[in-house]
Design a protein around this motif. Structure first.
Motif: not given
Length: 279
Positions: A46, A48, A51-52
């Motif tokens: 994943d 995203a 990155d989070s």
């Protein structure tokens, strides 16, 4: 409860690679080792979420981290990810083989592709990562931590592929530990019990599709990922060989070991939760 080893920065500047590191136990392990000063390398599918998490580590813990999208079932993708980690941080000190998937289906109603997928992630994924990281781990006298399961000694109904993958991990890493004797590399097999993660929520069924309703766990307390990660971290500090963290109590484990038929009749159905749904 075991006494904690309080070492706030034991892993200062150590590179810790965690597979499946964006959720559940994996995420909790990333955060725990980061709190101890480690530089996490996080492998997940994943982007995203990667990155989070990297941003969170930088902003809240002032930790340098590397997030890489990687399917650990793909050996070439793993080799490239490990090479990037070594290039960025100079090497790998701790490898945590955490990523895993499960299923819930009768053996007779489970497609071969489900067995292949579960083994590809749970067993071969750990194998790929370990082969790729091993030269660096040996050079740094590092650690390998493998997330097994209570199914390593107490198989659950409707999880034949999952159970088999966990037994395979024990066979692989118990052998590797003997082969690495004298190198300074420690191997820890950690066996959590029922834990509040998305593993069961995303279980496969016999045809390979994903179950939409989570399984229930009957008669057992469910541990938090944070508590499991803390126990694994404390075991890593001691370079333990085996951590049995299962919330299936010691009486049940003795029953499973010495009276398997009674265990299978009395406790396995209760531990296994809901029966598989229709095909």
């Amino acid at each position: 409860m075991q006494r904690k080893v309080f070492s706030s920065k034991v892993y200062l500047h150590k590179t810790v690679l965690v597979t499946g590191g964006c959720s559940g136990i994996g995420r909790a392990l990333v955060l725990r080792f980061a709190q101890a000063g480690a530089r996490p390398v996080i492998l997940d599918l994943d982007q995203a979420a990667l990155d989070s998490l990297v941003q969170h580590l930088q902003q809240h813990l002032n930790v340098e981290a590397l997030g890489l999208r990687c399917d650990i079932a793909d050996p070439e993708a793993v080799r490239q990810a490990v090479a990037l980690a070594v290039e960025r941080f100079g090497g790998i000190d701790v490898l945590i083989n955490n990523a895993g998937i499960t299923h819930r289906s009768l053996f007779a109603e489970t497609d071969l592709k489900v067995f292949q997928r579960v083994m590809a992630v749970n067993f071969y994924g750990a194998l790929h990562c370990t082969q790729a990281a091993l030269p660096s781990l040996v050079a740094r006298q590092g650690q390998i931590i493998v997330l097994s399961s209570l199914t390593g000694f107490a198989p659950l109904l409707y999880r034949s592929a999952y159970n088999a993958s966990k037994h395979a991990l024990h066979g692989l890493f118990d052998t590797l530990r003997m082969e690495l004797d004298g190198t300074g590399v420690a191997i820890t097999l950690a066996c959590p019990g029922f834990t509040a993660t998305d593993l069961r929520k995303n279980a496969l069924v016999g045809d390979g599709s994903v179950i939409r309703q989570p399984a229930t766990v009957l008669g057992s307390e469910v541990a938090s990922p944070r508590d499991v990660a803390e126990a694994i971290y404390q075991g890593a500090l001691r370079r333990k060989r085996l951590l049995v963290l299962s919330n299936v109590n010691w009486r049940a484990r003795i029953l499973a070991r010495y009276f398997p038929r009674l265990f299978e009749r009395l406790l396995v159905p209760r531990m296994s939760g809901l029966k598989p749904g229709p095909r």
